[in-house]
Scaffold this active site. Structure first.
Site, short mmCIF file in Angstrom:
data_model
loop_
_atom_site.label_atom_id
_atom_site.label_comp_id
_atom_site.label_asym_id
_atom_site.label_seq_id
_atom_site.Cartn_x
_atom_site.Cartn_y
_atom_site.Cartn_z
N GLU A 60 0.82 -1.21 0.00
CA GLU A 60 0.00 0.00 0.00
C GLU A 60 0.86 1.27 0.00
O GLU A 60 0.51 2.26 -0.65
CB GLU A 60 -0.95 -0.01 1.20
CG GLU A 60 -2.12 -0.97 1.07
CD GLU A 60 -1.73 -2.42 1.33
OE1 GLU A 60 -2.50 -3.32 0.97
OE2 GLU A 60 -0.63 -2.64 1.91
N HIS A 130 -11.10 -6.16 8.36
CA HIS A 130 -11.83 -5.88 7.12
C HIS A 130 -13.13 -5.12 7.41
O HIS A 130 -14.09 -5.24 6.66
CB HIS A 130 -12.15 -7.18 6.37
CG HIS A 130 -10.94 -7.93 5.92
ND1 HIS A 130 -10.24 -8.76 6.75
CD2 HIS A 130 -10.29 -7.96 4.73
CE1 HIS A 130 -9.21 -9.29 6.10
NE2 HIS A 130 -9.22 -8.81 4.87
#
Length: 325
Positions: A60, A130
């Site tokens: 990321e 998540h």
């Protein structure tokens, strides 16, 4: 108008933007031939080729840094962070480079063409890695815009506006609504102005404010309140940075009460900033303390997800408490 879900609307917005801007690139983990974990980018590589829609390594920080480099050279990068929970490795690049690039160069250079798309929030039994809602971490960073849509039509118009905005934008997508939010979406190219809240239901007794998937929840709470004779004004903030103080303040001056609801934990959540600003703007109009109905101050719990979520009943109880204060 065409009926579609939020994923379809986001995909259509990306297609429209890429057709209009040949400098626009879409990239991230598995976004190419796979279409991303939620399939939001399905078909883009087939339509525009591997040079404009492609996979990145699982890094990321690298995705964000690459996006900054492209944007600084005049490209229009739309980078996907596969889950908002994984945006933290990119945090340094986004808050120290993306947000400050124009400022530290004295407006000689900028990365205003960059947009970060990322699915956020709970409600899908995703567990603590998540399901997080990290929007408040970015609202405190000058130089970034933060946008969150509530349904398919909003997602398309707000995403097109975000991609074309001359400032870096983080576009949080409520993953719980990807396929659950189905509605009429205008065909073709259109934009919804950033920085403007929308009053979606007028009322006289209390103002309810939220964004993203939480809009459905406070509308349900407003329906429950209506049965008790309580008139709720419902506002979708849509853009958190910069947020529309004028629209919210005007509503609170009318109703005398405010409830803010979000999935993120209470402490440090964006509702605190809203409450502080509105009590300053509307102090003499308030009939009761500003209420915050939010997630718990714990890691997001898988087995106790229903207890964690600020659902319609929790909001309804807070509405009644505010009215009875």
């Amino acid at each position: 108008m065409a009926e579609m879900n939020m994923l379809h609307a986001i995909n259509e917005a990306l297609v429209i933007a890429m057709e209009a801007d040949d400098k626009m690139l879409v990239f991230g983990e598995d976004v190419g031939h796979f279409g991303g974990v939620f399939r939001a980018t399905s078909g883009l590589q087939d339509k525009f080729g591997k040079s404009r829609c492609f996979n990145t390594p699982l890094t990321e920080q690298g995705i964000a840094g690459f996006a900054n480099g492209l944007a600084s050279n005049g490209m229009t990068p739309v980078a996907e962070i596969q889950f908002a929970d994984y945006i933290f490795p990119a945090f340094d690049q986004i808050v120290n480079e993306t947000a400050k690039f124009r400022y530290r160069s004295g407006n000689e250079f900028d990365v205003g063409g960059v947009t970060f798309r990322t699915p956020y929030g709970g409600g899908i039994a995703g567990g603590h890695y998540h399901s997080q809602s990290p929007e408040a971490y970015f609202t405190g960073t000058p130089g970034l815009k933060v946008v969150i849509p509530r349904n398919a039509a909003q997602a398309k118009g707000l995403l097109l506006a975000s991609i074309r905005d001359p400032n870096p934008v983080i576009f949080f997508e409520p993953k719980r609504l990807y396929r659950a939010s189905v509605g009429e979406v205008p065909e073709g190219d259109y934009e919804i102005e950033l920085g403007k809240a929308e009053v979606i239901r007028e009322g006289s007794d209390i103002t309810l404010l939220a964004w993203g998937a939480q809009m459905e929840v406070i509308e349900q709470a407003a329906d429950l309140a209506k049965k008790e004779g309580i008139s709720c004004e419902v506002i979708d903030l849509r853009t958190l940075a910069p947020w529309d103080i004028d629209t919210v303040a005007a509503s609170v001056k009318k109703t005398g009460r405010l409830l803010v609801s979000h999935e993120a934990p209470l402490t440090g959540g964006f509702a605190g900033e809203i409450a502080a600003t509105i009590q300053q703007e509307c102090f003499l109009y308030l009939e009761s303390p500003i209420s915050r109905v939010c997630g718990l101050d714990t890691p997001y719990p898988l087995i106790h997800e229903k207890e964690y979520m600020p659902d319609a009943l929790k909001n309804f109880e807070a509405i009644k408490a505010s009215i009875k204060f």
